[in-house]
Design a protein around this motif. Structure first.
Motif, mmCIF file in Angstrom:
data_model
loop_
_atom_site.group_PDB
_atom_site.id
_atom_site.type_symbol
_atom_site.label_atom_id
_atom_site.label_comp_id
_atom_site.label_asym_id
_atom_site.label_seq_id
_atom_site.Cartn_x
_atom_site.Cartn_y
_atom_site.Cartn_z
ATOM 1 N N SER A 416 5.321 64.635 -17.466
ATOM 2 C CA SER A 416 6.553 64.121 -16.847
ATOM 3 C C SER A 416 7.504 65.261 -16.546
ATOM 4 O O SER A 416 8.148 65.285 -15.475
ATOM 5 N N LYS A 505 -2.439 61.814 -2.171
ATOM 6 C CA LYS A 505 -1.310 62.745 -2.049
ATOM 7 C C LYS A 505 -1.548 63.828 -0.994
ATOM 8 O O LYS A 505 -0.734 64.733 -0.842
ATOM 9 N N ASP A 614 5.320 58.980 -14.356
ATOM 10 C CA ASP A 614 5.799 58.605 -13.027
ATOM 11 C C ASP A 614 5.253 59.591 -12.004
ATOM 12 O O ASP A 614 5.648 60.759 -11.980
ATOM 13 N N SER A 616 5.465 59.280 -8.712
ATOM 14 C CA SER A 616 6.092 59.088 -7.400
ATOM 15 C C SER A 616 6.654 60.371 -6.810
ATOM 16 O O SER A 616 6.867 60.463 -5.603
ATOM 17 N N ARG A 617 6.877 61.396 -7.669
ATOM 18 C CA ARG A 617 7.498 62.635 -7.167
ATOM 19 C C ARG A 617 6.477 63.581 -6.538
ATOM 20 O O ARG A 617 6.851 64.598 -5.967
#
Length: 618
Positions: A416, A505, A614, A616-617
């Motif tokens: 993270s 991605k 997460d 999403s970044r």
């Protein structure tokens, strides 16, 4: 004051011409308190010590410090070697010195002390040691005629005290007389140019003499590798022989009839046994195992160091004693060698590291790499019937709890923090990070477990597709400049499916762009160094990860591989996991057939899911 010279350019020096006899045999060290150094002397006909001052009074004080030390060294040289006017014209490098030979050399020292006393009694002329004390007694300005008997007694008592002090402090005795030559680094720091520093070091090396142990060996026409346990034992025996010899002369002065032994026969200068040498065994290992060029260069370095420490021993003659000498010597080896020190002899690097306080090789590194390399080479020789046993077996250091570093996997909190760091959270690119490699290398490793160098070496052509499964083809080894690929082991040559997250991605799109741009490498901004594509990236990653991910020293880029291993274990298909990671499976059936099909590998790899992170970044 004799030997006290005022120099034309100012200042003073202790300057003394030596006879050819002394010049050939004198060697030792002088402790200079004003410079905090131990100055090696010997090997030059003129002994010159700068007193480091222009003040007359201070120079005289320093002369008083130097002169007794020089007299002691001269006395030892005259006493021990006075009947040896020449050394053997050739020196034989021995791999060990038998106990009998050590005893012979020590007995020779003892015999010469008593023979010198005999000569003094028969000729009526003071021996060199006695003459030194007589001169000192005369310099004190006493009107009485110096007593020859008293001078002789003092001379031998002095030598006896000197030797006994060494015997009492064996742990502090410098058996090899390591050279005290300033390093290039220290001379440059003092303002010298690199070229001037090199010339200064060469000049110093010319005037620095040999150690006492080297002198004793040279007089016998033999040599032993530095750091060898037999050198230490020889030094101890010579000290003990000197103690016995001077004690015997003192007993004679009290009326005891101590006989002088017969001349000791020269030690046998046997040539090393014939047979396969370690350098040749290395060539056989290289031809059979066909390692990467980087691995081969690393092993060659370990072989060279072993040879420099022990000599190029026939492998059939290598014993655990040799391995122990190699292992223990490496504990003083620097962890990293500066460019200006590259190519220096091992013992010079050894002395430099200790003098400069440079970080040294860890015992774990010595175990895994240094001993591991020699053991691997000898394992091939053992299999080929060239040796009966591998002497490296059981010779690694026993490590204490916590001494052997164990890499840890990155946990969810680490991942993270990675995704919140500037490269991912802000799209920042660092100059040292290799362009887009700083984004994709961590992600590929986190979703494949591939090694850092395996990913860095990827070529655009290594991304392939079979049965609608995209994968990295890590099977090919290529020596073509600009697109070289290498593999750590045979099992490292494999296919690794590309995780759906990487495809989502944009990895495939990125690869297509690199192909259109004419790039061979998937990450063309990585700069290769010394045959390693990710050398600079690895250093950058270490700094970046410490700042933004974790300061835990047991977590490195390889921690991605450890985390993937934990994730794949959840699938409970051990053999498939090994195939993805490129680990060797040691059972018989693993060597049959073509291995797992790409679909089976893909099914397991797609199970990697960082559900608590997460993504999403990205």
């Amino acid at each position: 004051m004799p030997y006290f010279v005022k120099r034309p350019e100012g200042g003073f020096s202790y300057t003394r011409d030596l006879s050819p006899k002394l010049f050939a045999s004198l060697s030792g060290e002088l402790a200079l308190s004003w410079s905090q150094e131990r100055r090696k002397v010997g090997g030059k006909q003129v002994l010159k010590i700068a007193l480091g001052t222009t003040d007359l009074t201070l120079a005289r004080q320093r002369w008083m410090e130097v002169h007794p030390q020089v007299e002691n060294l001269i006395g030892f040289a005259k006493e021990t070697f006075q009947r040896r006017t020449t050394r053997p014209s050739t020196v034989t490098r021995l791999q060990s010195l038998p106990r009998e030979a050590i005893k012979q050399i020590a007995e020779d020292v003892y015999q010469r002390i008593l023979a010198s006393d005999d000569e003094e009694a028969l000729t009526g002329r003071p021996a060199d040691l006695t003459e030194i004390v007589l001169n000192e007694m005369g310099e004190r300005g006493n009107d009485d005629v110096p007593n020859l008997f008293d001078a002789k007694r003092r001379a031998h008592l002095r030598e006896l005290d000197h030797l006994r002090s060494h015997a009492r402090r064996v742990d502090q005795f410098d058996f090899d007389g390591a050279r005290q030559i300033p390093t290039l680094e220290s001379l440059v720091r003092e303002g010298m140019s690199p070229d001037s520093a090199k010339r200064a070091r060469e000049d110093l090396s010319d005037v620095i003499g040999e150690s006492a142990v080297e002198a004793v060996l040279a007089q016998s026409g033999v040599d032993l590798p530095h750091g060898h346990p037999d050198r230490n034992l020889l030094a101890l025996e010579v000290i003990r022989a000197g103690i016995r010899g001077h004690s015997a002369v003192l007993e004679r002065l009290e009326g005891a009839a101590v006989p002088t032994p017969a001349l000791v026969a020269p030690i046998a200068r046997t040539q090393p046994n014939e047979g396969v040498k370690l350098g040749e065994a290395y060539d056989t290992w290289k031809n059979e195992r066909k390692p990467s060029s980087r691995t081969a260069e690393g092993y060659r370095l370990y072989v060279d160091r072993f040879i420099e420490i022990n000599g190029d021993v026939p492998i059939a003659s290598i014993t655990k004693k040799h391995v122990r000498a190699y292992r223990d010597a490496l504990t003083g080896c620097p962890r990293n060698v500066p460019k200006e020190m590259a190519g220096c002899p091992f013992w010079e690097l050894h002395a430099w590291a200790l003098a400069e306080g440079h970080p040294l090789l860890s015992r774990t590194t010595i175990n895994d790499k240094s001993i591991g390399a020699i053991s691997a080479i000898l394992a091939v020789a053992l299999r080929n019937g060239e040796i009966e046993a591998n002497p490296c077996t059981g010779m690694k250091f026993s490590l204490k709890e916590g001494e052997a570093g164990k890499r840890k996997p990155y946990d969810d909190a680490d991942l993270s923090r990675l995704l919140a760091s500037p490269v991912f959270g802000e799209g920042k690119r660092y100059d040292a990070g290799g362009g887009e490699a700083q984004k994709w290398l961590p992600l590929i490793s986190a979703y494949s477990g591939a090694r850092l160098e395996e990913i860095g070496q990827l070529r655009v052509m290594d991304i392939k597709c079979e049965d609608e499964v995209h994968y990295f083809d890590l099977r090919e080894i290529d020596d073509t400049p600009g697109q070289t690929t290498s593999r750590k082991t045979g099992s490292s040559r494999r296919r690794v499916p590309i995780h759906a997250m990487l495809i989502a991605k944009g990895l495939l799109a990125y690869a297509k762009e690199q192909g259109k741009a004419g790039h061979v490498r998937l990450f063309p901004d990585l700069v290769e160094y010394d045959g390693k594509t990710t050398h600079y990236f690895s250093k950058w990653w270490g700094r970046y990860a410490r700042q933004f991910i974790t300061k835990d020293k047991d977590k490195t880029f390889h921690s991605f591989r450890h985390r993937v291993t934990d994730e794949l274990r959840k699938g409970k298909l051990y053999a498939v996991m090994q195939a993805i990671l490129g680990h060797h499976v040691g059972d018989t059936t693993s060597g049959y057939g073509d291995g797992f099909d790409i679909g089976t590998l893909n099914e397991m790899l797609q199970g990697i899911s960082y559900s608590k992170v997460d993504l999403s970044r990205i």
